[in-house]
Enzyme design. Structure first.
Site, PDB file in Angstrom:
ATOM      1  CE  LYS A  87      33.881  47.947  69.460  1.00 12.40           C
ATOM      2  NZ  LYS A  87      35.102  48.158  68.664  1.00 12.40           N
TER       3      LYS A  87
HETATM    4  O1  G3P Z   1      35.135  49.878  64.799  1.00  9.94           O
HETATM    5  C1  G3P Z   1      34.987  48.730  64.022  1.00  9.94           C
HETATM    6  C2  G3P Z   1      36.136  48.643  63.122  1.00  9.94           C
HETATM    7  O2  G3P Z   1      37.294  48.374  63.825  1.00  9.94           O
HETATM    8  C3  G3P Z   1      35.992  47.740  61.970  1.00  9.94           C
HETATM    9  O3  G3P Z   1      36.652  48.373  60.970  1.00  9.94           O
HETATM   10  O4  G3P Z   1      37.805  48.574  58.853  1.00  9.94           O
HETATM   11  O5  G3P Z   1      37.919  46.426  60.155  1.00  9.94           O
HETATM   12  O6  G3P Z   1      35.817  47.103  59.013  1.00  9.94           O
HETATM   13  P1  G3P Z   1      37.068  47.570  59.672  1.00  9.94           P
END
Ligand code: G3P
Length: 217
Positions: A87
């Site tokens: 990633k």
């Molecule tokens: O896959 C990306 C993710 O981990 C971000 O999610 O909920 O932290 O915006 P969030």
């Protein structure tokens, strides 16, 4: 549509895997820290543990932000297990590294994508997955699903093979809307996956079927 779970929590990964519908896992440094996984050795061992639980792709994020550092770290991560996807953040050296990995047959997930232009660059560089963060766009009053729609259009125009991995999914409606648009993959918390099961008429109907069965038996 592939279902990835976005967590480093092994119990939740196991629960999704046991449901039989899990296609992979995404993690990031924040999700690792949330589980108390710190230090390079512990993080490496955690990636290996995740790969033992699931059959599909497991995204492991690099910390380096310069080309040489990303390549070194990414090659080490990729060597851990055949399921590891490197990633890489959407920055200039990240794009260069994605092209390098792509030429070497190493799978990549281009993360922190918030615009069609960024998604176009990721595809041109040969990313396996591109991760637009829809929840974080919604957080700033910008429709994250519009971005998925736009990337779908652009990728289909040129038959790019990069898979659209809708990330920062927060709830079931994000999953359903991404499926309507034609995102290749979604990654979200366990709640966004198991929440799809729920319908009150299913519960009421089952209760009635079982009650009627009990009457005659
Ligand atoms: O896959 C990306 C993710 O981990 C971000 O999610 O909920 O932290 O915006 P969030």
């Amino acid at each position: 549509m592939k279902f990835f779970i976005d967590t480093a929590n092994l119990d939740q990964i196991k629960e999704a895997q046991e449901l039989g519908i899990l296609d992979g896992v995404t993690t990031n440094p924040s999700l690792m820290a949330k589980e108390g996984i710190t230090g390079r050795d512990n993080i490496i061992n955690h990636y290996k543990a995740i790969c033992e639980i699931v059959d599909g792709d497991v995204s492991a994020e690099v910390i380096a932000t310069d080309f040489e550092g990303i390549v070194k770290e990414g090659e080490e991560l990729a060597a851990l297990h055949s399921q590891i996807v490197v990633k890489v953040p959407m920055i200039k050296d990240g794009v260069k590294a994605i092209k390098y990995f792509s030429d070497k047959g190493i799978k990549t997930n281009c993360t922190l994508v918030f615009s069609v232009g960024q998604a176009l660059l990721a595809a041109k560089a040969g990313a396996t997955y591109v991760s637009p963060f829809i929840g974080r766009l919604d957080d700033i009053s910008t429709d994250g699903l519009n971005l998925i729609n736009d990337i779908r259009l652009v990728y289909d125009n040129y038959a790019f093979e990069t898979q659209i991995l809708a990330a920062s999914v927060r709830h079931t409606m994000h999953v359903i809307d991404c499926a309507r648009i034609g995102a290749d993959v979604m990654t979200g918390p366990l709640s966004s996956i198991v929440g799809l099961l729920k319908h009150p008429l299913t519960d009421i109907g089952l209760e009635k079927f079982l009650a009627d069965y009990r009457k005659g038996n």
